[in-house]
Design a protein around this motif. Structure first.
Motif, PDB file in Angstrom:
ATOM      1  N   LYS A  43      17.490 -22.491  26.988  1.00 17.76           N
ATOM      2  CA  LYS A  43      16.687 -22.579  25.775  1.00 17.76           C
ATOM      3  C   LYS A  43      15.472 -23.475  26.016  1.00 17.76           C
ATOM      4  CE  LYS A  43      20.635 -22.041  22.644  1.00 17.76           C
ATOM      5  NZ  LYS A  43      21.397 -22.662  21.552  1.00 17.76           N
ATOM      6  N   HIS A  44      14.329 -23.012  25.519  1.00 17.11           N
ATOM      7  CA  HIS A  44      13.106 -23.806  25.493  1.00 17.11           C
ATOM      8  C   HIS A  44      12.737 -24.329  26.869  1.00 17.11           C
ATOM      9  CE1 HIS A  44      14.074 -23.555  21.315  1.00 17.11           C
ATOM     10  NE2 HIS A  44      15.091 -24.391  21.416  1.00 17.11           N
ATOM     11  N   GLN A  45      12.984 -23.556  27.913  1.00 20.67           N
ATOM     12  CA  GLN A  45      12.632 -23.997  29.254  1.00 20.67           C
ATOM     13  C   GLN A  45      12.062 -22.823  30.028  1.00 20.67           C
ATOM     14  OE1 GLN A  45      15.664 -26.097  31.404  1.00 20.67           O
ATOM     15  NE2 GLN A  45      14.758 -25.640  33.383  1.00 20.67           N
ATOM     16  N   SER A  46      10.827 -22.951  30.452  1.00 21.58           N
ATOM     17  CA  SER A  46      10.213 -21.908  31.267  1.00 21.58           C
ATOM     18  C   SER A  46      10.787 -21.949  32.677  1.00 21.58           C
ATOM     19  CB  SER A  46       8.695 -22.080  31.302  1.00 21.58           C
ATOM     20  OG  SER A  46       8.151 -21.951  30.009  1.00 21.58           O
ATOM     21  N   VAL A  47      10.634 -20.819  33.375  1.00 18.70           N
ATOM     22  CA  VAL A  47      11.241 -20.692  34.700  1.00 18.70           C
ATOM     23  C   VAL A  47      10.158 -20.462  35.735  1.00 18.70           C
ATOM     24  CG1 VAL A  47      13.423 -19.814  33.809  1.00 18.70           C
ATOM     25  CG2 VAL A  47      11.598 -18.215  34.333  1.00 18.70           C
TER      26      VAL A  47
ATOM     27  N   PHE B  68      19.196  -6.606  43.377  1.00 14.77           N
ATOM     28  CA  PHE B  68      18.006  -7.340  42.958  1.00 14.77           C
ATOM     29  C   PHE B  68      18.456  -8.626  42.258  1.00 14.77           C
ATOM     30  CE2 PHE B  68      16.924  -2.901  43.109  1.00 14.77           C
ATOM     31  CZ  PHE B  68      15.672  -2.871  43.704  1.00 14.77           C
ATOM     32  N   ARG B  69      17.814  -9.722  42.603  1.00 12.71           N
ATOM     33  CA  ARG B  69      18.112 -11.002  41.962  1.00 12.71           C
ATOM     34  C   ARG B  69      16.806 -11.675  41.548  1.00 12.71           C
ATOM     35  NH1 ARG B  69      21.414 -11.109  46.529  1.00 12.71           N
ATOM     36  NH2 ARG B  69      23.648 -10.936  46.100  1.00 12.71           N
ATOM     37  N   ILE B  70      16.801 -12.187  40.333  1.00 19.10           N
ATOM     38  CA  ILE B  70      15.693 -13.015  39.879  1.00 19.10           C
ATOM     39  C   ILE B  70      16.160 -14.461  39.951  1.00 19.10           C
ATOM     40  CG2 ILE B  70      14.202 -13.628  37.962  1.00 19.10           C
ATOM     41  CD1 ILE B  70      13.383 -11.048  39.057  1.00 19.10           C
ATOM     42  N   LEU B  71      15.468 -15.273  40.707  1.00 15.32           N
ATOM     43  CA  LEU B  71      15.846 -16.663  40.939  1.00 15.32           C
ATOM     44  C   LEU B  71      14.865 -17.601  40.264  1.00 15.32           C
ATOM     45  CD1 LEU B  71      16.672 -16.403  44.755  1.00 15.32           C
ATOM     46  CD2 LEU B  71      18.251 -16.128  42.828  1.00 15.32           C
ATOM     47  N   ASP B  72      15.409 -18.688  39.734  1.00 23.19           N
ATOM     48  CA  ASP B  72      14.586 -19.747  39.164  1.00 23.19           C
ATOM     49  C   ASP B  72      14.474 -20.839  40.220  1.00 23.19           C
ATOM     50  OD1 ASP B  72      13.240 -21.569  37.668  1.00 23.19           O
ATOM     51  OD2 ASP B  72      14.926 -22.087  36.358  1.00 23.19           O
ATOM     52  N   CYS B  73      13.271 -20.957  40.784  1.00 22.66           N
ATOM     53  CA  CYS B  73      13.087 -21.834  41.947  1.00 22.66           C
ATOM     54  C   CYS B  73      12.542 -23.197  41.540  1.00 22.66           C
ATOM     55  CB  CYS B  73      12.158 -21.173  42.960  1.00 22.66           C
ATOM     56  SG  CYS B  73      12.781 -19.606  43.581  1.00 22.66           S
ATOM     57  N   HIS B  74      13.054 -23.779  40.474  1.00 23.86           N
ATOM     58  CA  HIS B  74      12.618 -25.133  40.142  1.00 23.86           C
ATOM     59  C   HIS B  74      13.174 -26.139  41.128  1.00 23.86           C
ATOM     60  CE1 HIS B  74      16.592 -24.836  38.302  1.00 23.86           C
ATOM     61  NE2 HIS B  74      16.632 -26.159  38.303  1.00 23.86           N
TER      62      HIS B  74
ATOM     63  N   PHE C 252      10.143 -22.880  15.846  1.00 26.42           N
ATOM     64  CA  PHE C 252      11.023 -22.230  16.821  1.00 26.42           C
ATOM     65  C   PHE C 252      10.557 -22.353  18.266  1.00 26.42           C
ATOM     66  CE2 PHE C 252      11.424 -19.651  12.882  1.00 26.42           C
ATOM     67  CZ  PHE C 252      12.678 -20.098  12.531  1.00 26.42           C
ATOM     68  N   ARG C 253       9.340 -22.802  18.512  1.00 29.26           N
ATOM     69  CA  ARG C 253       8.855 -22.790  19.895  1.00 29.26           C
ATOM     70  C   ARG C 253       8.685 -24.186  20.469  1.00 29.26           C
ATOM     71  NH1 ARG C 253       8.652 -18.416  23.119  1.00 29.26           N
ATOM     72  NH2 ARG C 253       6.641 -19.005  23.965  1.00 29.26           N
ATOM     73  N   ASP C 254       8.847 -25.164  19.673  1.00 34.47           N
ATOM     74  CA  ASP C 254       8.650 -26.514  20.164  1.00 34.47           C
ATOM     75  C   ASP C 254       9.796 -26.886  21.094  1.00 34.47           C
ATOM     76  OD1 ASP C 254       8.030 -29.081  20.663  1.00 34.47           O
ATOM     77  OD2 ASP C 254       8.180 -29.812  18.590  1.00 34.47           O
ATOM     78  N   PRO C 255       9.515 -27.144  22.369  1.00 34.42           N
ATOM     79  CA  PRO C 255      10.616 -27.439  23.286  1.00 34.42           C
ATOM     80  C   PRO C 255      11.294 -28.760  22.983  1.00 34.42           C
ATOM     81  CG  PRO C 255       8.509 -27.560  24.425  1.00 34.42           C
ATOM     82  CD  PRO C 255       8.220 -27.080  23.054  1.00 34.42           C
ATOM     83  N   LEU C 256      10.626 -29.651  22.257  1.00 35.92           N
ATOM     84  CA  LEU C 256      11.239 -30.932  21.937  1.00 35.92           C
ATOM     85  C   LEU C 256      11.994 -30.892  20.623  1.00 35.92           C
ATOM     86  CD1 LEU C 256       8.309 -33.276  22.987  1.00 35.92           C
ATOM     87  CD2 LEU C 256      10.305 -32.581  24.327  1.00 35.92           C
ATOM     88  N   ARG C 257      11.951 -29.754  19.945  1.00 37.93           N
ATOM     89  CA  ARG C 257      12.584 -29.649  18.640  1.00 37.93           C
ATOM     90  C   ARG C 257      14.100 -29.723  18.816  1.00 37.93           C
ATOM     91  NH1 ARG C 257      12.618 -27.361  13.476  1.00 37.93           N
ATOM     92  NH2 ARG C 257      14.290 -25.866  13.128  1.00 37.93           N
TER      93      ARG C 257
END
Length: 1617
Positions: free
Chosen positions: A341-345, A390-396, A1049-1054
């Motif tokens: 939730k509320h976290q870009s990849v 196929f795999r989508i990876l979050d490379c943080h 709904f879009r505030d990541p700090l909410r």
């Protein structure tokens, strides 16, 4: 290693007739030969290989070459020889020694004009390692070791010994992939040093075997290493000449000198022997070990169903061409990639194929990455892997990327080998898109093996949660000249933009009922989503009405629970945006329609078990007619469709050709092998059904409890998709009521417990097609906004003070919401009235409302004071978990209940005499309190349990009527304000309780749609009711959110991430319809296989919606018979009766039994729709049918004979209710007379002759079961010396239905007796068809079975043979034999080569049959005395292993009901003396000729010879082979003795003689000598004593004398006659 290529030779002067030369080469006493060809200038081009092991070439190493003529009348003819010195290879080991036209020497060592041309190469271990997987060497001579492989081995070798040593070879076959063929049934045949082994038969092109074979050797190492291992994969359902799919062959020496003496989990490339240029025909995964004394096998620690190895090496023959291809993946973009939730990849796409992985560049901080790259893979066709991952990876994190989602593309869905169509169709290479591929992640579905033998690795199974989509394209090219595997793709973007155009779709779901649930203590709701749309937890999307209102789960009066929706059904409406793929879905749904009709007709065909039933042919004709009709519907054309991809067009061509072929076959089909033919057609249709370019995700329905997703149902989008083209192009469940069985994700939930049984009506389609949407024929749609006002009691005053963390206005779960004044109607809707108080009585229901009795309990607690005496504790009264409760004196009896007994102390647990149990102080958090029945000094607290049972009063209304009346009650006096009293997490009440500290009331306001806008109004319910109207029209493709939405709904700090306020949609029904359900249950069969234990107290529980009843509990039985009718009266169904008739609720029959502790346990379930009658005038009692009982994982175990009917009640039918026609007996309804099977007392007489070929039995006895009746024989104590039963005739009296369809099988079990009273079932036979055994002993023409006539006594046997079989010739006979030979007599008998010159040609009396004697109908299979029944350890399948045979016979005849009536005589006579067996016999086998043998050699002929095996005796000689013929004439007689039944199986084998390689088996047949000995048809006479009708001593067969010996005429083999 040393590799020699024999190219050609020249014979001069030329020989006549044409020679058949062969080159023989000797190196270090190891001789190898080429194949035999014909001509004076032969050409071989064959490769011969010698392993050097640890002995490299030396200066004096040489090859001795000899040329021979194998076609000479002599054994062989020498032509010439020569010697090739190998010293040049030592000086220049990298060069090839080319010897052209090398002169040959004759016997006198003088030169001749004959020459030979060779090539010799020395390959060291270093050279082998350089080749690696590029090319594995070694095609040997076809006549020696065909298709040998030479691969890298170890340099550590054991010194070769000249003495024999012990070795063992193990071959484990795991699985096969990409086997060529259509609807194949593969089996793997493994030949280890000439010994044959075979796996079980599987199905499909990617079967899983997991079988291991062993073979022991005692050989000289050099000879052992030259033995071959041949592995063949064969299609068992094809004709023999075209059955082989592919093979692989190597020698044992290569295996032994591999690392660890093992090939561990290696893939073998299969090829065809006579056509290696056709390429690889499939792959086989094996482990092969060759172990000597003291060698340790490598440990295989990998999981059986694990993922593939990353380093994959394929072993194949060098003669097989490599077909390389290049797969180019055009990776464009992805969308909706959410992980948290509320976290870009930071997404990155990884593509995996055959262990190789390629990745795109990483994109940063985006949910919708754009890559525009090409990834290229080089593969060999056919591809070893069956799928692309196929795999989508979050490379943080670079070191450990998180997996966002996965997807799999199966190669058989995006390519075609051409095997699907018979004819010239050549298939197509892999291709895909441009199209979207749906990604999934999270929890996975439970593991299921879809078909027998098939395995889906865990790495292929994707998760359940939708994680976005990736847009890509796949193109396959044969030639590729670019060096880079990754390049930019920006210029291709404009070409594929047309595939991303979106349209708005609407999904509507009406929830009709939810039953068969476990007890959920908290409120539950259902959430519907398609993709991210409708997911309440994903706040990146516009809020939708995607979830039902919260509801309690109440008891149904038996063991299950249900949701009390009754006349108010919840509805959800979800809108979403997807690309238009209607052209693709129309084609898919049309194919599904064709497949579904074929499957229904095929299932009906299978249910007709009697092959003589006239309904069988009628159903077959119906199947053919409907299949031909369905195949004529044209598929929507893809050639002119602008959005159709290359894969669309190619699959459209494939599907169209298949439909044309099936239509043609349906017209030409004959009524033979009907089930097998129908299954083949169904398999082929299923093969082309999957749609890989499915852009629409599946519809997910989640059961949510405690804000957690507990269980799910997955509905394919195409099955509920609406099409304007018509019903054939729409999904089969679109707008129709369907039943869904929810299931738990993998690793969750209880075993054998269904989460829910859900009935829904679904519709999915373009919103422009929803204007006149009406899913059900009746029902009014209402939309309400809902909120709760909360108050707390503070200082005896109700108000907001004291609410603490609870908001003043909230939803039903106490989550914060806005006051009613801030609610705004959504766009397209307006308020119809004002806010009103409307208590939700569904939430106020007592969960025990349907229980007839409830156990109440209170724990009395005491504590020890400082003086050590016991006194009341701080909390004197608690529940079992320690929560405070009212004192038992203050617990009042609720209204409608009463008590029969007062509170009593529970003494039936681990307590002392007064009911106390002792413990320490309350333990710390996470530790469990331990109670003891004995008081100790350190105990500081004690408690005892007080219990009582309250019973419901018997009122005029049923439990369900009481529930309905409560739901319809208005507000009573004192309830005008509508307050509910209680606390969150417990049941609320309309009346205040003395301890009530919290109250709430529900406010509702109805919404009404505005003017018609061309779409269904429910699809306009988008956005939260708390939002301003002007912000609710946000479109999906817009990436800019309104400011107010962004804050909410879009505030990541909410921190406040509760779902927004949404209205609820209801479908209300004004008038219910009442039904009666009649469930007719007779009996169950085939329940326990290969077990001695019978069912303990079996009973049937019938579940229909929220109602359930049980049959009577029977005593222990293996085939319980209830013969009972269960009647459900006044069942409520709210939908229109026509909707109910089209899609009735399923009736669930559950078979339960009691274990040894008396606890009920579920055995299996059977589910089917009842027959619905809306008018009694049309009613016909439904015939009872056998329905399968399904256990866990979908395994069928047993059947139940039952039928059900659902009858609509009306006011006019009260006088003629069907219940009046059901008889009542012994406290239960029995079956109506016209539906109950007619029962007749019958006697089953059993001739239990003996057991045969039981290898694992010591002291077995026979157990015969028929329904609830059974009997057993005495054990065979001397089983190894006399396997006949001591008591051979048994009689079992049973009650048997007269109709064949209702008859139970006769079950024969062989039970072995072990020490200490242990018993185990070692084999079982089910006799399903009993009609052949019926007889009438009183009939005038009835012939009783007779005992066979055997030979003289044992003690006179040898003298009898000596006297009767001593042959004396005479002069007259010799003269006659000279005049008329033996073969002329045979030709007279077979009408061949008749000649008028012979005097006795017309006097022959011999008849030669064109089949086995067992196949002659008049001879009854030579089983007129006793039949042979195969015994199995499992439910018999196509290739189930036979563990033994039971020899016996049955007679079934009527038995008088009157005990005083005369009883019919016994049909079987008891054998007078058991000591007559084993019976010594003389066996003469006349092997006359063979016909139409299978060719084994390259010249299309074979060299057959005969081997006979009887017990431990083996006769025959490979030197007596008949050369170059397919119709050999042997004219041989074999004579041997045996003891029947210990040695009863005569095996006749035909082999093909091969000079160098192991002899190939042509065919074999087994003849049961015991049947021929005991048969009354004289099958033991074999050939007649006299050839002529007139008694003439000169007309005797050669080698035949008068007597008793058991002789055998020619019989069939598997490859000829």
């Amino acid at each position: 290693m040393l590799r020699l290529v024999v190219q050609s030779a020249k014979i001069d002067p030329p020989l006549a007739p044409l020679p058949r030369p062969c080159v023989s080469i000797d190196f270090r006493d190891v001789k190898k030969r080429t194949s035999v060809v014909e001509g004076n200038e032969p050409v071989w081009n064959e490769t011969l290989i010698w392993h050097l092991w640890n002995r490299p070439l030396e200066n004096d190493s040489f090859l001795q070459v000899m040329l021979q003529d194998m076609g000479s009348q002599k054994k062989e003819r020498f032509i010439g020889l020569t010697t090739v010195l190998l010293k040049p290879l030592l000086k220049q080991p990298s060069e090839v020694l080319f010897v052209k036209d090398l002169t040959l020497l004759n016997h006198s060592m003088k030169p001749t004009d004959c020459t030979v041309t060779l090539q010799v190469a020395y390959i060291s271990n270093q050279d082998i390692e350089k080749t690696g997987a590029e090319d594995f060497l070694g095609v040997t001579a076809r006549e020696t070791a065909r298709q040998k492989l030479m691969v890298p081995g170890s340099t550590m070798h054991r010194s070769l010994s000249s003495k024999p040593q012990h070795f063992q070879v193990r071959v484990k076959v795991f699985e096969a992939r990409q086997l060529m063929g259509n609807n194949i049934k593969p089996v793997v045949r493994v030949s280890i040093g000439g010994q044959q082994h075979q796996t079980r038969i599987k199905m499909g092109n990617n079967p899983f075997f997991n079988e291991i074979f062993f073979q022991n050797f005692h050989e000289v190492p050099a000879k052992f290493f030259d033995e071959t291992i041949l592995i063949q994969v064969v299609n068992s359902s094809a004709m023999r000449y075209k059955a082989e799919i592919g093979r692989f062959q190597t020698d044992i020496g290569f295996i032994y000198h591999s690392p660890g003496h093992t090939l561990l989990r290696k893939w073998l490339g299969l090829c065809q022997l006579n056509n290696p240029s056709s390429g690889v025909r499939g792959y086989l995964k094996v482990t092969i070990c060759a172990l000597g004394v003291g060698d340790q096998a490598l440990a295989d620690q990998k999981l059986l169903y694990g993922a593939d190895d990353t380093d994959i090496q394929i072993f194949r023959s060098a003669a097989v061409p490599i077909n390389m291809a290049y797969l180019q993946f055009f990776i464009y973009c992805a969308e909706d990639l959410h992980l948290k939730k509320h976290q870009s990849v930071n997404p990155q796409l990884e593509v995996e194929l055959i262990g190789k992985k390629l990745r795109t560049h990483m994109q940063t901080q985006t949910d919708n990455p754009i890559w525009n790259q090409i990834l290229t893979f080089q593969i060999q066709l056919p591809c070893l892997s069956s799928y692309i991952k196929f795999r989508i990876l979050d490379c943080h994190r670079k070191d450990c990327p998180d997996e966002i989602g996965t997807a799999s593309l199966f190669l058989n869905q995006i390519s075609s080998t051409g095997e699907e169509i018979e004819g010239m169709y050549s298939g197509f290479l892999p291709c895909f898109g441009p199209s979207f591929l749906t990604l999934h992640g999270g929890k996975k579905a439970p593991f299921r093996i879809q078909e027998e033998g098939a395995c889906i690795p865990d790495s292929v199974r994707d998760g359940l949660a939708y994680r976005g989509r990736v847009f890509l394209e796949l193109i396959t090219e044969i030639k590729f000249h670019q060096d880079s595997t990754i390049k930019d793709l920006s210029h291709e973007v404009t070409r594929i933009e047309k595939h991303q155009n979106r349209q708005k779709y609407g999904l509507c779901v009406i929830f009709l009922s939810c039953t068969m649930m476990p007890n959920f203590k908290d409120l539950i709701q259902f959430e519907v989503s398609i993709g991210h749309y409708g997911n309440k937890m994903d706040l990146n999307y516009k809020p939708l009405v995607s979830s039902t209102q919260y509801s309690p789960v109440i008891h149904d009066g038996n063991i299950y629970h249900y949701v009390p929706w009754y006349d108010t059904k919840p509805v959800v409406a979800v809108t979403s945006n997807w690309e238009d793929i209607s052209f693709r879905m129309n084609c898919l749904n049309l194919l599904h329609f064709t497949r579904d009709r074929l499957k229904v007709n095929l299932d009906t065909l299978k249910s007709i078990r009697n092959p003589k039933d006239p309904a069988l042919l009628h159903q077959w004709e119906k199947l053919l007619r409907e299949l031909a009709e369905d195949c004529k519907h044209p598929l929507p054309c893809m050639t002119n469709q602008p959005k159709a991809t290359s894969l669309d067009r190619k699959r459209w061509q494939l599907r169209s050709l298949l439909l044309q072929e099936l239509a043609q076959k349906a017209k030409q089909a004959k009524p033979r092998d009907m089930v097998a033919t129908g299954e083949d057609w169904l398999y082929r249709l299923n093969a082309v059904l999957p749609e890989p370019q499915m852009g629409l995700p599946d519809v997910m329905i989640w059961l949510v409890a405690e804000e957690q997703r507990v269980a799910y149902a997955q509905v394919p989008a195409h099955s509920v998709l609406f099409s304007p083209e018509g019903d054939l192009h729409s999904g089969r469940l679109c707008g129709k009521i369907q039943t869904l069985f929810l299931q738990y994700p993998e690793g969750e939930g209880q075993k054998d417990v269904l989460p829910a049984h859900l009935r829904v009506c679904m519709w999915l389609g373009n919103v422009t097609d929803s204007k006149d949407l009406q899913l059900l024929r009746q029902g009014d749609t209402a939309v309400y906004a809902e909120m709760y006002e909360n108050q707390a009691k503070h200082k005896d005053q109700w108000g907001q003070q004291g609410l603490y963390h609870c908001p003043n206005f909230s939803d039903v779960m106490g989550n914060k919401t806005l006051p009613m004044t801030d609610f705004q109607p959504p766009l397209g809707w307006h308020w119809q009235d004002s806010w009103t108080v409307d208590p939700q009585r569904r939430l106020l229901l007592d969960i025990d409302i349907n229980k007839s009795q409830v156990l109440e309990e209170v724990y009395e607690n005491q504590a020890r004071d400082a003086r050590g005496t016991w006194g009341p504790a701080t909390i004197p009264n608690t529940d079992v978990n320690g929560q405070p409760m009212e004192a038992r004196e203050n617990v009042k009896c609720p209204k409608g209940w009463h008590f029969k007994k007062d509170w009593a102390v529970e003494l039936n647990h681990a307590v002392d005499s007064k009911g106390w149990e002792y413990g320490m102080e309350i333990p710390s958090l996470g530790q469990r309190q331990v109670w003891s029945p004995v008081e100790k000094t350190y105990h500081s607290c004690r408690r005892r349990r007080w219990a009582r049972v309250r019973f419901r009063n018997h009122g005029e209304l049923s439990h369900e009527q009481e529930t309905l009346s409560f739901l319809k009650l208005g507000l009573a006096k004192g309830e005008e304000e509508g307050w509910e009293y209680g606390t969150f997490g417990s049941t609320f009440h309309l009346n205040p309780q003395p301890q009530s500290k919290f109250r709430r009331r529900c406010w509702r306001r109805r919404l009404a749609p505005n003017k018609d806008k061309g779409i269904a109004p429910i699809f306009l319910l988008e956005g939260s009711l708390a939002m301003d109207v002007k912000y609710t029209g946000k479109e999906e493709d817009s990436k800019t959110w309104p400011l107010r939405l962004d804050r909410q709904f879009r505030d990541p700090l909410r921190q406040d991430t509760q779902p927004p306020n949404m209205p609820f949609i209801y479908c209300t029904f004004n008038k219910p319809h009442y039904y009666q359900l009649f469930c007719y249950i007779y009996q169950a069969r085939n329940l326990v296989s290969n077990q001695i234990l019978t069912f303990q107290g079996p009973f049937i529980r019938v579940v229909f919606l929220n109602h359930s009843q049980c049959t009577q509990t029977l005593r222990s039985s293996a085939g319980p018979t209830w013969a009972q009718t269960l009647i459900f009266q006044h069942l409520l169904l709210y939908e229109n009766p026509q909707d109910t008739k089209e899609s009735p609720p399923l009736v669930v029959l559950e078979l339960w039994q009691h274990d040894s502790w008396g606890k009920e346990s579920l055995w299996g379930r059977s589910m089917w729709p009842p027959v619905v009658w809306l008018d009694l005038q049309d009613r016909i009692l439904p015939p009872m049918r056998w329905h399968p009982l399904v256990k866990e994982l979908g395994k069928e175990e047993g059947e139940i004979l039952a039928s059900c009917e659902l009858i609509l009640e009306t006011e006019l039918r009260e006088k003629q209710l069907p219940i009046l026609s059901v008889p009542w007996k012994n406290g239960a309804y029995t079956l109506p007379k016209n539906i109950q099977p007619k029962i007749k007392r019958m006697a089953i007489e059993i001739l239990a002759w003996g057991l045969r070929n039981m290898k694992k039995a010591s002291s077995p006895h026979l157990l015969v079961e028929f329904g609830e009746e059974s009997l057993k024989t005495e054990p065979i104590r001397d089983f190894q010396t006399n396997p006949n039963f001591p008591e051979s005739v048994l009689v079992l009296t049973v009650l048997m239905p007269t109709e064949e369809a209702y008859t139970l099988p006769l079950v024969v079990k062989v039970v072995d007796n072990w020490a200490f009273g242990q018993q185990s079932v070692t084999g079982q036979a089910n006799i399903d068809f009993l009609q052949p055994y019926f007889c009438d002993p009183w009939a005038q023409d009835y012939m009783h079975p007779k005992l066979p006539t055997l030979s003289e006594k044992h003690q006179d046997f040898l003298g009898y043979l000596y006297e009767k079989f001593w042959f004396k010739s005479s002069k007259a006979e010799d003269e006659y034999e000279h005049e008329v030979d033996w073969w002329s007599k045979l030709f007279w008998a077979t009408d061949e080569h008749k000649s008028p010159e012979y005097e006795y040609k017309d006097y022959h009396t011999l008849k030669v049959y064109d089949c086995e004697l067992e196949a002659v109908p008049a001879f009854q299979g030579l089983q007129d005395f006793c039949q042979t029944f195969k015994l199995y350890q499992e439910q018999p399948k196509l290739d189930s292993p036979v563990v033994g045979e039971f020899k016996g016979l049955f007679r079934i005849y009527p038995f008088p009901e009157n005990p005083e009536a005369p009883k019919p005589p016994l049909q079987f006579l008891v054998w007078p003396e058991r000591e007559d067996f084993p019976q010594p016999c003389l066996v003469r086998v006349y092997v006359v000729r063979a016909i139409n043998l299978q060719p084994q050699d390259y010249n299309g002929l074979c060299d057959p010879y005969v081997i006979l095996k009887l017990g431990k005796t083996e006769l025959g000689n490979r030197d007596t082979y008949q050369p170059n013929t397919l119709d050999p004439i042997f004219g041989t007689m074999f004579e041997l003795t045996c003891n029947i039944p210990l040695e009863k199986d005569l095996e006749i084998q035909l082999y093909d003689f091969d000079l160098f390689s192991p002899d190939d088996k042509i065919g074999t047949t087994v003849i049961d000598l015991e049947n021929r000995l005991l048969s009354g048809f004289g099958a033991h006479c074999g050939l007649s004593k006299s050839y002529c009708q007139a008694p003439n001593p000169y007309c005797s067969w050669f080698g035949t004398q008068e007597g008793t010996p058991c002789t055998v005429p020619p019989a069939h083999s598997g490859a000829g006659t």
